[in-house]
Structures are given as C-alpha cells and as structure tokens.
Motif scaffolding. Structure first.
Motif, PDB file in Angstrom:
ATOM      1  N   VAL A  58     -58.718 -74.062  92.159  1.00 19.92           N
ATOM      2  CA  VAL A  58     -57.726 -73.199  91.247  1.00 19.92           C
ATOM      3  C   VAL A  58     -57.040 -72.104  92.111  1.00 19.92           C
ATOM      4  CG1 VAL A  58     -57.556 -71.614  89.350  1.00 19.92           C
ATOM      5  CG2 VAL A  58     -59.267 -73.819  89.348  1.00 19.92           C
ATOM      6  N   THR A  59     -56.059 -71.788  91.798  1.00 19.32           N
ATOM      7  CA  THR A  59     -55.143 -71.114  92.508  1.00 19.32           C
ATOM      8  C   THR A  59     -54.163 -70.227  91.714  1.00 19.32           C
ATOM      9  OG1 THR A  59     -53.787 -70.295  94.722  1.00 19.32           O
ATOM     10  CG2 THR A  59     -53.212 -72.104  93.443  1.00 19.32           C
ATOM     11  N   LEU A  60     -53.482 -69.207  91.895  1.00 18.67           N
ATOM     12  CA  LEU A  60     -52.533 -68.409  91.055  1.00 18.67           C
ATOM     13  C   LEU A  60     -51.323 -68.187  91.722  1.00 18.67           C
ATOM     14  CD1 LEU A  60     -54.947 -65.191  90.308  1.00 18.67           C
ATOM     15  CD2 LEU A  60     -54.635 -67.452  88.981  1.00 18.67           C
ATOM     16  N   VAL A  61     -50.229 -68.322  90.621  1.00 19.42           N
ATOM     17  CA  VAL A  61     -48.735 -68.340  91.176  1.00 19.42           C
ATOM     18  C   VAL A  61     -48.191 -67.149  90.369  1.00 19.42           C
ATOM     19  CG1 VAL A  61     -46.398 -69.548  91.198  1.00 19.42           C
ATOM     20  CG2 VAL A  61     -48.764 -70.889  91.125  1.00 19.42           C
ATOM     21  N   SER A  62     -47.504 -66.091  91.135  1.00 20.17           N
ATOM     22  CA  SER A  62     -46.979 -65.027  90.406  1.00 20.17           C
ATOM     23  C   SER A  62     -45.776 -64.348  91.305  1.00 20.17           C
ATOM     24  CB  SER A  62     -47.955 -63.895  90.087  1.00 20.17           C
ATOM     25  OG  SER A  62     -47.444 -62.780  89.915  1.00 20.17           O
ATOM     26  N   GLY A  63     -45.129 -63.641  90.747  1.00 16.20           N
ATOM     27  CA  GLY A  63     -44.048 -62.806  91.599  1.00 16.20           C
ATOM     28  C   GLY A  63     -44.749 -61.472  92.085  1.00 16.20           C
ATOM     29  N   ARG A  64     -46.071 -61.302  91.606  1.00 17.10           N
ATOM     30  CA  ARG A  64     -46.611 -60.026  92.011  1.00 17.10           C
ATOM     31  C   ARG A  64     -47.129 -60.056  93.521  1.00 17.10           C
ATOM     32  NH1 ARG A  64     -50.957 -58.607  87.566  1.00 17.10           N
ATOM     33  NH2 ARG A  64     -49.814 -59.101  85.669  1.00 17.10           N
TER      34      ARG A  64
END
Length: 89
Positions: A58-64
């Motif tokens: 699992v990984t995250l995707v964001s403009g943060r």
C-alpha cells in the motif's frame, strides 16, 4: 470496510479479484483517505492493515509535501515509497 474471500490468505499471497492479481494499492489522500479534519478514520486504518496483512503493498499519492505525508505513512505503517509534492517526490 473489509476484503472478503472464500479462503483465508497467507502473508505474501496476493489478492485476486475477478481474475486480476494485485500487488500494490495506491490511494489518493485528499478527499479520499482523510477526513475534512485531516484525520484517518479508524475504518481506513483497519482496512490498510488488512490489505498489508494479505501481502499487498500500500502506498499514498498526494500533492502534499513530504512534511505532511510522513505522519500519515507512519500511522498506517507504510514502508513503500509514495508519490507526493505533485509528483516531485
């Protein structure tokens, strides 16, 4: 929220749904994973742990930026690289 299958999964056995095998789940953060108060709901945390227990990454995707992503990654116990800062990281 729960993934259900007829038979239990062993760790590192990939999830197969409709004949497709998943090795990685990438989740958008804003408007998807966190609440308007920027908190992770318990149901989301439980689901992410369940997915990982089945051997799926699992990984995250964001403009943060990294500073805002790191606490979320730690709370979810994620070790895969993530996509952040609008794809710059």
């Amino acid at each position: 929220m729960s993934i259900t299958e007829d038979q239990p999964f062993e760790k590192k056995e990939y999830v197969s749904i409709s004949g497709n095998t998943y090795k990685l789940v990438a989740i958008d953060v804003d408007g998807t994973l966190v609440t308007s108060e920027n908190k992770l709901p318990n149901s989301v945390v439980s689901l992410v742990y369940e997915i990982q227990a089945r051997g799926v990454g699992v990984t995250l995707v964001s403009g943060r930026p990294k500073l805002k992503m790191t606490p979320l990654m730690k709370e979810l116990g994620l070790t895969f690289p993530y996509i952040g800062s609008g794809g710059a990281y």
